[in-house]
Design a protein around this motif. Structure first.
Motif, PDB file in Angstrom:
ATOM      1  N   GLU A  39       0.842  -1.192   0.000  1.00  0.00           N
ATOM      2  CA  GLU A  39       0.000   0.000   0.000  1.00  0.00           C
ATOM      3  C   GLU A  39       0.877   1.242   0.000  1.00  0.00           C
ATOM      4  OE1 GLU A  39      -2.556  -0.291   3.383  1.00  0.00           O
ATOM      5  OE2 GLU A  39      -3.063  -2.393   2.959  1.00  0.00           O
ATOM      6  N   VAL A  40       0.559   2.198  -0.872  1.00  0.00           N
ATOM      7  CA  VAL A  40       1.285   3.462  -0.943  1.00  0.00           C
ATOM      8  C   VAL A  40       0.305   4.596  -0.667  1.00  0.00           C
ATOM      9  CG1 VAL A  40       2.682   5.007  -2.364  1.00  0.00           C
ATOM     10  CG2 VAL A  40       2.919   2.525  -2.623  1.00  0.00           C
ATOM     11  N   TYR A  41       0.695   5.514   0.211  1.00  0.00           N
ATOM     12  CA  TYR A  41      -0.124   6.663   0.570  1.00  0.00           C
ATOM     13  C   TYR A  41       0.685   7.928   0.315  1.00  0.00           C
ATOM     14  CZ  TYR A  41      -2.832   3.096   2.994  1.00  0.00           C
ATOM     15  OH  TYR A  41      -3.583   1.979   3.271  1.00  0.00           O
ATOM     16  N   GLY A  42       0.029   8.955  -0.202  1.00  0.00           N
ATOM     17  CA  GLY A  42       0.731  10.197  -0.446  1.00  0.00           C
ATOM     18  C   GLY A  42      -0.168  11.254  -1.039  1.00  0.00           C
ATOM     19  N   ASP A  85      -6.225  16.834   0.859  1.00  0.00           N
ATOM     20  CA  ASP A  85      -5.325  17.944   1.195  1.00  0.00           C
ATOM     21  C   ASP A  85      -5.467  18.421   2.634  1.00  0.00           C
ATOM     22  OD1 ASP A  85      -4.810  17.681  -1.474  1.00  0.00           O
ATOM     23  OD2 ASP A  85      -5.282  19.745  -2.022  1.00  0.00           O
ATOM     24  N   ARG A  86      -6.679  18.395   3.163  1.00  0.00           N
ATOM     25  CA  ARG A  86      -6.920  18.979   4.486  1.00  0.00           C
ATOM     26  C   ARG A  86      -6.436  18.092   5.637  1.00  0.00           C
ATOM     27  NH1 ARG A  86     -11.699  16.969   2.592  1.00  0.00           N
ATOM     28  NH2 ARG A  86     -12.761  15.409   3.883  1.00  0.00           N
ATOM     29  N   GLY A  87      -6.075  16.840   5.321  1.00  0.00           N
ATOM     30  CA  GLY A  87      -5.664  15.905   6.358  1.00  0.00           C
ATOM     31  C   GLY A  87      -6.773  14.936   6.699  1.00  0.00           C
ATOM     32  N   GLY A  88      -6.448  13.940   7.500  1.00  0.00           N
ATOM     33  CA  GLY A  88      -7.440  12.943   7.860  1.00  0.00           C
ATOM     34  C   GLY A  88      -6.842  11.839   8.713  1.00  0.00           C
ATOM     35  N   GLU A  89      -7.534  10.705   8.731  1.00  0.00           N
ATOM     36  CA  GLU A  89      -7.121   9.573   9.569  1.00  0.00           C
ATOM     37  C   GLU A  89      -7.236   8.288   8.773  1.00  0.00           C
ATOM     38  OE1 GLU A  89      -8.007   8.614  14.110  1.00  0.00           O
ATOM     39  OE2 GLU A  89      -9.734   8.088  12.868  1.00  0.00           O
ATOM     40  N   LEU A  90      -6.221   7.438   8.899  1.00  0.00           N
ATOM     41  CA  LEU A  90      -6.220   6.106   8.304  1.00  0.00           C
ATOM     42  C   LEU A  90      -6.278   5.092   9.434  1.00  0.00           C
ATOM     43  CD1 LEU A  90      -3.257   6.732   5.839  1.00  0.00           C
ATOM     44  CD2 LEU A  90      -5.688   6.742   5.242  1.00  0.00           C
ATOM     45  N   ILE A  91      -7.179   4.126   9.327  1.00  0.00           N
ATOM     46  CA  ILE A  91      -7.333   3.107  10.360  1.00  0.00           C
ATOM     47  C   ILE A  91      -6.983   1.753   9.757  1.00  0.00           C
ATOM     48  CG2 ILE A  91      -8.919   1.983  11.959  1.00  0.00           C
ATOM     49  CD1 ILE A  91     -10.505   4.576  12.074  1.00  0.00           C
ATOM     50  N   PHE A  92      -6.058   1.054  10.412  1.00  0.00           N
ATOM     51  CA  PHE A  92      -5.577  -0.223   9.906  1.00  0.00           C
ATOM     52  C   PHE A  92      -5.961  -1.361  10.846  1.00  0.00           C
ATOM     53  CE2 PHE A  92      -2.483   2.985   8.321  1.00  0.00           C
ATOM     54  CZ  PHE A  92      -2.796   2.883   6.978  1.00  0.00           C
ATOM     55  N   ASP A  93      -5.513  -2.571  10.496  1.00  0.00           N
ATOM     56  CA  ASP A  93      -5.848  -3.751  11.287  1.00  0.00           C
ATOM     57  C   ASP A  93      -5.329  -3.620  12.721  1.00  0.00           C
ATOM     58  OD1 ASP A  93      -6.994  -4.833   9.053  1.00  0.00           O
ATOM     59  OD2 ASP A  93      -5.246  -6.058   8.520  1.00  0.00           O
ATOM     60  N   LEU A 104      -1.673  15.529   8.487  1.00  0.00           N
ATOM     61  CA  LEU A 104      -2.068  16.922   8.295  1.00  0.00           C
ATOM     62  C   LEU A 104      -1.102  17.595   7.322  1.00  0.00           C
ATOM     63  CD1 LEU A 104      -2.845  18.080  11.967  1.00  0.00           C
ATOM     64  CD2 LEU A 104      -4.513  17.818  10.107  1.00  0.00           C
ATOM     65  N   PRO A 105      -1.568  18.609   6.612  1.00  0.00           N
ATOM     66  CA  PRO A 105      -0.654  19.354   5.732  1.00  0.00           C
ATOM     67  C   PRO A 105       0.270  20.248   6.546  1.00  0.00           C
ATOM     68  CG  PRO A 105      -2.819  20.373   5.721  1.00  0.00           C
ATOM     69  CD  PRO A 105      -2.954  19.106   6.529  1.00  0.00           C
ATOM     70  N   LEU A 106       1.486  20.384   6.079  1.00  0.00           N
ATOM     71  CA  LEU A 106       2.475  21.262   6.690  1.00  0.00           C
ATOM     72  C   LEU A 106       2.667  22.480   5.793  1.00  0.00           C
ATOM     73  CD1 LEU A 106       4.925  18.395   7.741  1.00  0.00           C
ATOM     74  CD2 LEU A 106       3.132  19.455   9.131  1.00  0.00           C
ATOM     75  N   GLU A 107       3.783  23.188   5.909  1.00  0.00           N
ATOM     76  CA  GLU A 107       4.041  24.376   5.085  1.00  0.00           C
ATOM     77  C   GLU A 107       5.363  24.199   4.339  1.00  0.00           C
ATOM     78  OE1 GLU A 107       3.770  28.108   7.107  1.00  0.00           O
ATOM     79  OE2 GLU A 107       1.943  27.553   8.200  1.00  0.00           O
ATOM     80  N   HIS A 108       5.243  23.872   3.031  1.00  0.00           N
ATOM     81  CA  HIS A 108       6.458  23.613   2.266  1.00  0.00           C
ATOM     82  C   HIS A 108       6.364  24.086   0.815  1.00  0.00           C
ATOM     83  CE1 HIS A 108      10.313  21.929   1.462  1.00  0.00           C
ATOM     84  NE2 HIS A 108       9.870  20.987   0.639  1.00  0.00           N
ATOM     85  N   GLY A 149       2.605  15.641   7.289  1.00  0.00           N
ATOM     86  CA  GLY A 149       3.219  15.024   8.449  1.00  0.00           C
ATOM     87  C   GLY A 149       2.335  13.879   8.880  1.00  0.00           C
ATOM     88  N   TYR A 150       2.941  12.814   9.419  1.00  0.00           N
ATOM     89  CA  TYR A 150       2.201  11.620   9.816  1.00  0.00           C
ATOM     90  C   TYR A 150       2.378  11.352  11.313  1.00  0.00           C
ATOM     91  CZ  TYR A 150       1.917  10.582   4.799  1.00  0.00           C
ATOM     92  OH  TYR A 150       1.672  10.640   3.445  1.00  0.00           O
ATOM     93  N   ARG A 151       1.294  10.934  11.933  1.00  0.00           N
ATOM     94  CA  ARG A 151       1.305  10.559  13.349  1.00  0.00           C
ATOM     95  C   ARG A 151       0.831   9.106  13.455  1.00  0.00           C
ATOM     96  NH1 ARG A 151       0.443  13.120  18.577  1.00  0.00           N
ATOM     97  NH2 ARG A 151      -0.869  11.847  19.941  1.00  0.00           N
ATOM     98  N   VAL A 152       1.735   8.206  13.781  1.00  0.00           N
ATOM     99  CA  VAL A 152       1.427   6.781  13.881  1.00  0.00           C
ATOM    100  C   VAL A 152       1.087   6.453  15.335  1.00  0.00           C
ATOM    101  CG1 VAL A 152       2.297   4.441  13.526  1.00  0.00           C
ATOM    102  CG2 VAL A 152       3.033   6.298  12.000  1.00  0.00           C
ATOM    103  N   GLU A 153      -0.075   5.861  15.540  1.00  0.00           N
ATOM    104  CA  GLU A 153      -0.526   5.538  16.899  1.00  0.00           C
ATOM    105  C   GLU A 153      -0.711   4.026  17.041  1.00  0.00           C
ATOM    106  OE1 GLU A 153      -3.884   7.775  18.194  1.00  0.00           O
ATOM    107  OE2 GLU A 153      -3.086   9.694  17.471  1.00  0.00           O
ATOM    108  N   GLU A 154       0.039   3.455  17.954  1.00  0.00           N
ATOM    109  CA  GLU A 154      -0.099   2.046  18.298  1.00  0.00           C
ATOM    110  C   GLU A 154      -1.292   1.879  19.238  1.00  0.00           C
ATOM    111  OE1 GLU A 154       2.863  -1.400  20.114  1.00  0.00           O
ATOM    112  OE2 GLU A 154       3.021   0.652  20.864  1.00  0.00           O
ATOM    113  N   PRO A 155      -2.101   0.819  19.081  1.00  0.00           N
ATOM    114  CA  PRO A 155      -3.209   0.615  20.029  1.00  0.00           C
ATOM    115  C   PRO A 155      -2.676   0.329  21.430  1.00  0.00           C
ATOM    116  CG  PRO A 155      -2.950  -1.297  18.609  1.00  0.00           C
ATOM    117  CD  PRO A 155      -2.048  -0.229  18.051  1.00  0.00           C
ATOM    118  N   ASP A 156      -3.505   0.604  22.420  1.00  0.00           N
ATOM    119  CA  ASP A 156      -3.110   0.301  23.791  1.00  0.00           C
ATOM    120  C   ASP A 156      -2.811  -1.188  23.931  1.00  0.00           C
ATOM    121  OD1 ASP A 156      -3.416   2.919  24.448  1.00  0.00           O
ATOM    122  OD2 ASP A 156      -5.339   2.679  25.465  1.00  0.00           O
TER     123      ASP A 156
END
Length: 309
Positions: free
Chosen positions: A89-92, A122-130, A138-142, A148-155
């Motif tokens: 899977e490729v995201y971008g 463009d505005r950003g969002g959330e991806l939910i995986f297994d 979220l978009p940055l300024e470039h 930018g990506y924020r990876v969250e591991e489940p508890d």
């Protein structure tokens, strides 16, 4: 969970640094590797590591500048010859699908696996995986769209309180596994034990924030909030703040300020200009540490373990 830096330079490759690519190794957690950006010669960098391309299941592209994507067609093609059969899977940003499809089409490349390409909004969002894993972006300024990506591991389930179970004189064996899963178990003497009563509270999952090229901006702090690890560009030294802004990049001070304001645990500085060598590199790290002490200027092939709290 480990961060493995494959390319830490800015713009063009140099003798000391290749261009951008970073592997988030989730081998113990998911038996997968997630790649962030894929600059020129990333597959050559991988040859110097123990990474197996078939283990790469997801690639996240921050933006479409060449130093972040020119290695992608080669890596995708080579994966077919290196045991890669599972879907990749490729995201971008918008445009990544055309770049990949056209590169493969005109090079007559055939993949031995299925390829799923998702262009992010463009505005950003959330991806939910297994298994509860999430990636917020979220978009940055470039100057061009850069995520930018924020990876969250489940508890994670709390550990079994073995000391408290000793009074029951339970023999080693499958019973401990059942209790760790929170099940009710009947002992040989007829007593019942509820595993839920012998589990510590759930441990919070780890958070890793990986930013694309950017000016100092608020969305960087949103994505980095209380992360265990923040990967932030430091293309310029602190004295070059005006130049950094003009070229849509950040300084060492600005990266450290994001880390401090966001209350992260550790900051990793990458995307380093080839102008900085020797003492100048140490000065970049020193500048960041003056604001955020747990700052690390990274080099190609550096690897960092992200511990559980």
């Amino acid at each position: 969970m480990k961060l493995h830096f494959l390319g830490t330079g800015a713009g063009i490759p140099s003798r000391q640094r290749n261009v951008s690519s970073l592997a988030l190794k989730l081998l113990d957690e998911l038996n997968e590797i997630w790649l962030f950006d894929c600059g020129e010669a990333t597959q050559h960098q991988i040859l110097e590591t123990t990474i197996r391309p078939r283990k790469i299941t997801k690639i996240f592209i921050t933006h479409l500048h060449g130093d972040h994507i020119f290695g992608l067609p080669g890596l995708l093609s080579s994966r077919s010859f290196q045991g890669g059969e599972d879907c990749l899977e490729v995201y971008g940003p918008k445009g990544i699908k055309d770049f990949i499809k056209i590169s493969l089409k005109y090079s007559k490349s055939k993949l031995a696996y299925s390829l799923k390409i998702t262009e992010l909004v463009d505005r950003g969002g959330e991806l939910i995986f297994d298994n509860g894993w999430k990636v917020n972006y979220l978009p940055l300024e470039h100057g061009i769209l850069s995520f930018g990506y924020r990876v969250e591991e489940p508890d994670l389930p709390g550990q079994l309180l073995v000391e408290e179970l000793k009074k029951f004189e339970i023999p080693n064996g499958p019973i401990y596994g059942q209790l760790k899963r929170g099940e009710r178990v009947q002992l040989e003497d007829g007593r019942w034990i509820d595993g839920q009563n012998f589990l510590a509270p759930d441990r919070p999952g780890r958070i890793v924030t990986i930013l694309g090229d950017t000016r100092y901006c608020q969305n960087s702090k949103v994505l980095a909030r209380k992360a265990n690890a923040l990967v932030h560009e430091a293309t310029h030294e602190a004295a070059e703040e005006k130049m950094a802004r003009a070229y849509y990049h950040s300084t060492s001070h600005q990266a450290a300020q994001v880390a401090k304001d966001s209350q992260v645990e550790a900051l990793y500085l990458n995307h380093i200009s080839a102008r900085y060598l020797g003492k100048a590199l140490k000065q970049l790290e020193k500048e960041a540490c003056s604001i955020f002490p747990n700052s690390h200027l990274v080099n190609d092939f550096d690897e960092y373990k992200i511990p559980l709290n």
